[in-house]
Design a protein around this motif. Sequence first.
Motif, PDB file in Angstrom:
ATOM      1  N   ILE A 161       0.868  -1.172   0.000  1.00 32.03           N
ATOM      2  CA  ILE A 161       0.000   0.000   0.000  1.00 32.03           C
ATOM      3  C   ILE A 161       0.906   1.222   0.000  1.00 32.03           C
ATOM      4  N   ILE A 162       0.656   2.136  -0.913  1.00 35.30           N
ATOM      5  CA  ILE A 162       1.460   3.355  -1.014  1.00 35.30           C
ATOM      6  C   ILE A 162       0.529   4.553  -0.863  1.00 35.30           C
ATOM      7  N   ALA A 163       0.867   5.455   0.061  1.00 32.42           N
ATOM      8  CA  ALA A 163       0.055   6.651   0.296  1.00 32.42           C
ATOM      9  C   ALA A 163       0.930   7.883   0.117  1.00 32.42           C
ATOM     10  N   VAL A 164       0.433   8.872  -0.608  1.00 35.49           N
ATOM     11  CA  VAL A 164       1.184  10.117  -0.817  1.00 35.49           C
ATOM     12  C   VAL A 164       0.289  11.315  -0.545  1.00 35.49           C
ATOM     13  N   ARG A 165       0.873  12.335   0.030  1.00 37.14           N
ATOM     14  CA  ARG A 165       0.166  13.589   0.312  1.00 37.14           C
ATOM     15  C   ARG A 165       0.870  14.724  -0.402  1.00 37.14           C
ATOM     16  N   ASP A 166       0.110  15.668  -0.936  1.00 37.03           N
ATOM     17  CA  ASP A 166       0.709  16.741  -1.729  1.00 37.03           C
ATOM     18  C   ASP A 166       1.660  17.584  -0.880  1.00 37.03           C
ATOM     19  N   PRO A 167       2.597  18.296  -1.518  1.00 37.27           N
ATOM     20  CA  PRO A 167       3.650  19.012  -0.780  1.00 37.27           C
ATOM     21  C   PRO A 167       3.141  20.110   0.146  1.00 37.27           C
ATOM     22  N   TYR A 168       1.950  20.648  -0.129  1.00 39.03           N
ATOM     23  CA  TYR A 168       1.386  21.687   0.732  1.00 39.03           C
ATOM     24  C   TYR A 168       0.535  21.103   1.851  1.00 39.03           C
ATOM     25  N   GLY A 169       0.140  19.857   1.716  1.00 39.24           N
ATOM     26  CA  GLY A 169      -0.739  19.263   2.722  1.00 39.24           C
ATOM     27  C   GLY A 169      -2.137  19.856   2.694  1.00 39.24           C
ATOM     28  N   PHE A 170      -2.601  20.237   1.505  1.00 45.03           N
ATOM     29  CA  PHE A 170      -3.946  20.820   1.392  1.00 45.03           C
ATOM     30  C   PHE A 170      -4.989  19.893   2.020  1.00 45.03           C
ATOM     31  N   ARG A 171      -4.967  18.621   1.590  1.00 43.78           N
ATOM     32  CA  ARG A 171      -5.968  17.646   2.040  1.00 43.78           C
ATOM     33  C   ARG A 171      -5.390  16.762   3.141  1.00 43.78           C
ATOM     34  N   PRO A 172      -6.233  16.333   4.071  1.00 38.62           N
ATOM     35  CA  PRO A 172      -5.751  15.494   5.170  1.00 38.62           C
ATOM     36  C   PRO A 172      -5.437  14.060   4.729  1.00 38.62           C
ATOM     37  N   LEU A 173      -4.504  13.424   5.412  1.00 39.15           N
ATOM     38  CA  LEU A 173      -4.164  12.015   5.216  1.00 39.15           C
ATOM     39  C   LEU A 173      -3.508  11.529   6.500  1.00 39.15           C
ATOM     40  N   VAL A 174      -4.013  10.426   7.046  1.00 42.26           N
ATOM     41  CA  VAL A 174      -3.545   9.975   8.355  1.00 42.26           C
ATOM     42  C   VAL A 174      -3.172   8.497   8.331  1.00 42.26           C
ATOM     43  N   HIS A 208      -2.512  23.958   4.776  1.00 43.14           N
ATOM     44  CA  HIS A 208      -3.648  23.092   5.093  1.00 43.14           C
ATOM     45  C   HIS A 208      -4.954  23.840   4.817  1.00 43.14           C
ATOM     46  N   CYS A 209      -5.881  23.175   4.157  1.00 41.93           N
ATOM     47  CA  CYS A 209      -7.154  23.807   3.792  1.00 41.93           C
ATOM     48  C   CYS A 209      -7.952  24.185   5.039  1.00 41.93           C
ATOM     49  N   ILE A 210      -8.191  25.467   5.213  1.00 40.24           N
ATOM     50  CA  ILE A 210      -8.918  25.938   6.396  1.00 40.24           C
ATOM     51  C   ILE A 210     -10.384  25.538   6.345  1.00 40.24           C
ATOM     52  N   PHE A 211     -10.904  25.294   5.137  1.00 37.38           N
ATOM     53  CA  PHE A 211     -12.318  24.951   5.000  1.00 37.38           C
ATOM     54  C   PHE A 211     -12.615  23.532   5.488  1.00 37.38           C
ATOM     55  N   GLU A 212     -11.582  22.707   5.632  1.00 40.85           N
ATOM     56  CA  GLU A 212     -11.780  21.390   6.248  1.00 40.85           C
ATOM     57  C   GLU A 212     -12.343  21.571   7.660  1.00 40.85           C
ATOM     58  N   TYR A 213     -11.838  22.559   8.375  1.00 40.59           N
ATOM     59  CA  TYR A 213     -12.265  22.790   9.764  1.00 40.59           C
ATOM     60  C   TYR A 213     -13.609  23.505   9.824  1.00 40.59           C
ATOM     61  N   VAL A 214     -13.950  24.208   8.757  1.00 36.60           N
ATOM     62  CA  VAL A 214     -15.228  24.915   8.710  1.00 36.60           C
ATOM     63  C   VAL A 214     -16.366  23.963   8.339  1.00 36.60           C
ATOM     64  N   PRO A 251      -1.080  29.763  11.976  1.00 38.70           N
ATOM     65  CA  PRO A 251      -1.956  30.413  10.989  1.00 38.70           C
ATOM     66  C   PRO A 251      -1.284  30.652   9.644  1.00 38.70           C
ATOM     67  N   GLU A 252       0.056  30.730   9.648  1.00 37.13           N
ATOM     68  CA  GLU A 252       0.775  30.916   8.388  1.00 37.13           C
ATOM     69  C   GLU A 252       0.807  29.628   7.565  1.00 37.13           C
ATOM     70  N   GLY A 253       0.400  28.521   8.180  1.00 40.92           N
ATOM     71  CA  GLY A 253       0.394  27.235   7.489  1.00 40.92           C
ATOM     72  C   GLY A 253      -0.991  26.808   7.042  1.00 40.92           C
ATOM     73  N   LEU A 254      -1.901  27.783   6.872  1.00 32.94           N
ATOM     74  CA  LEU A 254      -3.268  27.496   6.429  1.00 32.94           C
ATOM     75  C   LEU A 254      -3.523  28.119   5.064  1.00 32.94           C
ATOM     76  N   CYS A 255      -4.253  27.392   4.214  1.00 32.58           N
ATOM     77  CA  CYS A 255      -4.683  27.964   2.939  1.00 32.58           C
ATOM     78  C   CYS A 255      -6.041  28.622   3.139  1.00 32.58           C
ATOM     79  N   CYS A 256      -6.102  29.917   2.907  1.00 30.71           N
ATOM     80  CA  CYS A 256      -7.341  30.691   3.054  1.00 30.71           C
ATOM     81  C   CYS A 256      -7.727  31.344   1.727  1.00 30.71           C
ATOM     82  N   ALA A 257      -7.335  30.717   0.610  1.00 29.64           N
ATOM     83  CA  ALA A 257      -7.494  31.345  -0.702  1.00 29.64           C
ATOM     84  C   ALA A 257      -8.939  31.673  -1.033  1.00 29.64           C
ATOM     85  N   CYS A 258      -9.892  30.851  -0.576  1.00 24.60           N
ATOM     86  CA  CYS A 258     -11.295  31.128  -0.909  1.00 24.60           C
ATOM     87  C   CYS A 258     -11.815  32.367  -0.191  1.00 24.60           C
TER      88      CYS A 258
END
Length: 339
Positions: free
Chosen positions: A43-56, A114-120, A310-317
């Motif tokens: 099993i191989i799991a990869v997460r994007d370099p920014y960590g936009f989406r969660p993976l655990v 990290h996508c801030i909208f995940e928490y919203v 807070p500097e490690g969150l994506c708030c682009a929307c």
Amino acid sequence: VDSEVVLNLIAYSARPTIEERVAEAVNQIKGAFAILLMTDNKIIAVRDPYGFRPLVLGKMENGWCVASESCAFDLVGAELVRDVKPGEMIIIDSDNSEPRSMMWAENKPAKPAHCIFEYVYFARNDSIIDNQSVYDARIQMGRELAKETPDIHPDIVISVPDSGTPAAIGYAMEASVPFLEGLTKNRYVGRTFIQPTQKQRANAVRLKLNPVRSVVEGKSVVMVDDSIVRGTTSGKIVKLLKEAGAREVHVCISSPPVTDSCYYGIDTSERKELIAARCTENEICRYIGADSLHYISLDGMKRAIDKIDPEGLCCACFSAKYPDNADSVIKAEPESIIE
């Protein structure tokens, strides 16, 4: 679908091992992704370099597992071990030995996004993402909202269930106002936000939510929701509450105005369809028929997510500050990107 593109990139690679082929493939793609691949014995799991989406990563009694959210581990009796790091690859090739790890990103960003909208909205309440409890973050968003709206004096606080409920509870706790269930949710209707057409979204609102007249009739109500995207859903709900006898409906939103499109796999529509991109807060308030409208500030929302820098969150929307300049790339070369 985009996963087919990734599969083809892996197939075209001439690298000697599957891990190297996957690494070569994902180094060619941009944007948000959390990918799980299975071979006959790995099993191989990869997460994007920014960590936009969660993976655990999780540990079971007789093996290891990977999921997009930690709540999945609770269902199968697994223990949350840690988050997969941005730009990391996890290789599981044995039931008992520790998974192998390699950092595959050739150009890793200076900080995550990290996508801030995940928490919203997107994540489930019972998940922990990048060491932050989603439920705790939403409770704190409600508290911040109450602090930012001291001039409202409601009789009750209600939520738009389910994603707005923790924030409504937090608001009620901070404002010392009773939280009651003023809207009943039909559990057999999906999320209206992702319905493909406006007509389907409008019809789904009435099917999905019904006001409890005995709770809201004659009351000044604070209605807490997680976001306003197009505005039509909020307007329908306010109308339902007024028809049920609510004296006042004050709409409080636990995220800032959604002013810009998401280019990281989330259907937030074109910018022209986002009501906050073309209307002021007062205009939106009139459009949805509320007595008042209040959004949480971006700083207030960041304070609520207190386990993440807070500097490690994506708030682009909310801010149009895209971590990888996705907006300028897509606007410059839409045809070549599609090809």
